[in-house]
Design a protein around this motif. Structure first.
Motif, PDB file in Angstrom:
ATOM      1  N   VAL A   1       3.227  -5.114   3.216  1.00  0.00           N
ATOM      2  CA  VAL A   1       3.530  -3.841   2.580  1.00  0.00           C
ATOM      3  C   VAL A   1       2.292  -2.964   2.617  1.00  0.00           C
ATOM      4  O   VAL A   1       1.211  -3.395   2.193  1.00  0.00           O
ATOM      5  N   ASN A   2       2.430  -1.764   3.109  1.00  0.00           N
ATOM      6  CA  ASN A   2       1.326  -0.817   3.166  1.00  0.00           C
ATOM      7  C   ASN A   2       1.644   0.376   2.266  1.00  0.00           C
ATOM      8  O   ASN A   2       2.703   1.002   2.420  1.00  0.00           O
ATOM      9  N   PRO A   3       0.801   0.688   1.315  1.00  0.00           N
ATOM     10  CA  PRO A   3       1.084   1.813   0.412  1.00  0.00           C
ATOM     11  C   PRO A   3       1.132   3.136   1.165  1.00  0.00           C
ATOM     12  O   PRO A   3       0.461   3.333   2.183  1.00  0.00           O
ATOM     13  N   VAL A   4       1.939   4.040   0.649  1.00  0.00           N
ATOM     14  CA  VAL A   4       2.157   5.335   1.292  1.00  0.00           C
ATOM     15  C   VAL A   4       1.378   6.409   0.541  1.00  0.00           C
ATOM     16  O   VAL A   4       1.355   6.427  -0.699  1.00  0.00           O
ATOM     17  N   LEU A   5       0.769   7.306   1.268  1.00  0.00           N
ATOM     18  CA  LEU A   5       0.050   8.411   0.651  1.00  0.00           C
ATOM     19  C   LEU A   5       1.018   9.325  -0.092  1.00  0.00           C
ATOM     20  O   LEU A   5       2.192   9.441   0.271  1.00  0.00           O
ATOM     21  N   ARG A   6       0.508   9.978  -1.107  1.00  0.00           N
ATOM     22  CA  ARG A   6       1.342  10.921  -1.867  1.00  0.00           C
ATOM     23  C   ARG A   6       1.850  12.046  -0.982  1.00  0.00           C
ATOM     24  O   ARG A   6       3.013  12.447  -1.067  1.00  0.00           O
TER      25      ARG A   6
ATOM     26  N   ASN B   1       7.530   7.264   9.582  1.00  0.00           N
ATOM     27  CA  ASN B   1       7.311   5.823   9.656  1.00  0.00           C
ATOM     28  C   ASN B   1       7.286   5.190   8.256  1.00  0.00           C
ATOM     29  O   ASN B   1       6.447   4.349   7.941  1.00  0.00           O
ATOM     30  N   ILE B   2       8.237   5.583   7.410  1.00  0.00           N
ATOM     31  CA  ILE B   2       8.304   5.084   6.039  1.00  0.00           C
ATOM     32  C   ILE B   2       9.670   4.453   5.814  1.00  0.00           C
ATOM     33  O   ILE B   2      10.679   4.889   6.394  1.00  0.00           O
ATOM     34  N   GLN B   3       9.728   3.439   4.963  1.00  0.00           N
ATOM     35  CA  GLN B   3      10.970   2.806   4.560  1.00  0.00           C
ATOM     36  C   GLN B   3      10.967   2.581   3.051  1.00  0.00           C
ATOM     37  O   GLN B   3       9.909   2.584   2.411  1.00  0.00           O
ATOM     38  N   TYR B   4      12.173   2.357   2.524  1.00  0.00           N
ATOM     39  CA  TYR B   4      12.307   1.970   1.132  1.00  0.00           C
ATOM     40  C   TYR B   4      12.173   0.447   1.014  1.00  0.00           C
ATOM     41  O   TYR B   4      12.738  -0.310   1.805  1.00  0.00           O
TER      42      TYR B   4
ATOM     43  N   LEU C   1      11.960  -4.501  -6.973  1.00  0.00           N
ATOM     44  CA  LEU C   1      12.347  -5.440  -8.019  1.00  0.00           C
ATOM     45  C   LEU C   1      12.145  -6.885  -7.600  1.00  0.00           C
ATOM     46  O   LEU C   1      12.227  -7.792  -8.450  1.00  0.00           O
ATOM     47  N   SER C   2      11.927  -7.124  -6.310  1.00  0.00           N
ATOM     48  CA  SER C   2      11.704  -8.489  -5.840  1.00  0.00           C
ATOM     49  C   SER C   2      10.344  -8.990  -6.315  1.00  0.00           C
ATOM     50  O   SER C   2       9.395  -8.222  -6.471  1.00  0.00           O
ATOM     51  N   GLN C   3      10.246 -10.273  -6.497  1.00  0.00           N
ATOM     52  CA  GLN C   3       9.027 -10.870  -7.024  1.00  0.00           C
ATOM     53  C   GLN C   3       7.928 -10.974  -5.972  1.00  0.00           C
ATOM     54  O   GLN C   3       6.746 -10.965  -6.298  1.00  0.00           O
ATOM     55  N   THR C   4       8.301 -11.052  -4.714  1.00  0.00           N
ATOM     56  CA  THR C   4       7.315 -11.189  -3.653  1.00  0.00           C
ATOM     57  C   THR C   4       6.715  -9.850  -3.277  1.00  0.00           C
ATOM     58  O   THR C   4       7.342  -8.800  -3.453  1.00  0.00           O
ATOM     59  N   GLU C   5       5.511  -9.918  -2.741  1.00  0.00           N
ATOM     60  CA  GLU C   5       4.841  -8.703  -2.283  1.00  0.00           C
ATOM     61  C   GLU C   5       5.209  -8.350  -0.858  1.00  0.00           C
ATOM     62  O   GLU C   5       4.851  -7.279  -0.378  1.00  0.00           O
ATOM     63  N   LYS C   6       5.893  -9.272  -0.171  1.00  0.00           N
ATOM     64  CA  LYS C   6       6.325  -8.976   1.190  1.00  0.00           C
ATOM     65  C   LYS C   6       7.471  -7.965   1.171  1.00  0.00           C
ATOM     66  O   LYS C   6       8.102  -7.713   0.141  1.00  0.00           O
ATOM     67  N   TYR C   7       7.728  -7.409   2.340  1.00  0.00           N
ATOM     68  CA  TYR C   7       8.763  -6.369   2.420  1.00  0.00           C
ATOM     69  C   TYR C   7      10.142  -6.979   2.196  1.00  0.00           C
ATOM     70  O   TYR C   7      10.501  -7.981   2.815  1.00  0.00           O
TER      71      TYR C   7
ATOM     72  N   PHE D   1       5.056   1.859   4.244  1.00  0.00           N
ATOM     73  CA  PHE D   1       4.990   2.083   5.680  1.00  0.00           C
ATOM     74  C   PHE D   1       5.662   0.923   6.405  1.00  0.00           C
ATOM     75  O   PHE D   1       5.484  -0.259   6.037  1.00  0.00           O
ATOM     76  N   CYS D   2       6.425   1.245   7.448  1.00  0.00           N
ATOM     77  CA  CYS D   2       7.071   0.210   8.246  1.00  0.00           C
ATOM     78  C   CYS D   2       6.042  -0.580   9.059  1.00  0.00           C
ATOM     79  O   CYS D   2       6.170  -1.780   9.253  1.00  0.00           O
TER      80      CYS D   2
END
Length: 304
Positions: A11-16, A82-85, A89-95, A177-178
């Motif tokens: 998971v890569n954080p997205v800029l504002r 290049n963004i996705q939802y 709510l999932s416990q894992t940090e993976k996508y 980010f995807c």
């Protein structure tokens, strides 16, 4: 195997700014689709879509939702950037992709909420019964409360950088980010020029109505073509009364304003009605009174 690899994406954080750009692209796409759709009805009777506009907009948004969020877990604006939802709510940090319930509630909150607001306003706007008035007040209060919550959510988003909209925060969906984010190669010179030009255009739109262009033009023409040495006698009027000082043609129903120059009645009357501080373009004299040219001077001009 492929699904397990997809679920292990980091998971890569997205800029504002990227999230805000995606929202603006979504709005632009909806407007483009609506304009293209309404252009198909230009040959029909005007107002043919007016009674069903909320339902038609909701149907078009439903189609967009089907091929964007439901199919690809991303809106059109997000796909471009290049963004996705991600299911936050999932416990894992993976996508983790969105669940079907989250997608359906996203449709209800975005498309259904907008349709309900527009349609309820149409239903209760012309009703005078007390029950309808109360229902309308409740709906207005609820709409205002939701907008206030949206404002608070936006302020929190500016601080923390997650959940750009209230719907995303309620459903627990987050923009990521995807792929690993690459360096965003953007030249801001063009954007700066556009911002500067739009600001200058808005300034002119505000300023131009405050400027008396007609009076300014006449004032400049009086400076560029000054005439000196004139007297107020009838001979001077006869000598300089061969043309209207405004239109340059032979004066029709010639009139004077108290200076040695002659004007068509309609030219001087229309300019004086447009500007009560109108001055002669030749000598700068103010309009004291409109006086018709004397009969002898008119006859003298005819014989010249």
């Amino acid at each position: 195997m492929a699904s397990s690899i997809g679920n292990e994406k980091s998971v890569n954080p997205v800029l504002r700014i990227s999230q805000l750009d995606a929202l603006e692209l979504n709005k632009a796409l909806e407007q483009l689709v609506w304009s293209q759709f309404t252009s198909c009805f230009h040959g029909f009777k005007p107002g043919v879509l007016a009674h069903f506009e909320p339902e038609v907009k909701a149907f078009l948004c439903l189609i967009l939702w089907k091929f964007t969020v439901y199919s690809k877990n991303a809106t059109v604006g997000q796909a471009i950037l290049n963004i996705q939802y991600k299911n936050n709510l999932s416990q894992t940090e993976k996508y983790q992709p969105l669940s079907k319930h989250q997608k359906l509630w996203y449709l209800i909150f975005t498309v259904g909420g907008r349709w309900l607001e527009e349609r309820c306003y149409d239903l209760f706007s012309n009703r005078q019964q007390q029950s309808f008035c109360k229902m309308k007040s409740y709906i207005s209060f609820g709409s205002g409360l939701l907008k206030l919550c949206g404002l608070l959510n936006f302020l929190i988003f500016l601080q923390k950088g997650t959940f750009a909209t209230l719907t995303e925060r309620i459903l627990g969906i987050r923009s990521v980010f995807c792929k690993p984010q690459s360096v965003r190669q953007i030249g801001f010179e063009y954007m700066n020029r556009e911002l500067l030009w739009h600001g200058f255009a808005e300034f002119l739109i505000y300023l131009l109505p405050l400027i008396n262009v007609q009076k300014l033009k006449l004032k400049i023409s009086s400076w560029c073509l000054p005439i000196t040495g004139l007297t107020g006698s009838e001979n001077t009027l006869a000598a300089h009364g061969r043309e209207c000082s405004l239109c340059g043609e032979w004066p029709t129903m010639p009139h004077t304003i108290g200076c040695p120059h002659v004007f068509c009645y309609y030219c001087i009357k229309s300019n004086f009605l447009f500007d009560m501080y109108f001055t002669c373009p030749k000598c700068g004299s103010e309009v004291h009174s409109l006086q018709p040219l004397k009969y002898k001077i008119e006859m003298t001009e005819l014989h010249v």
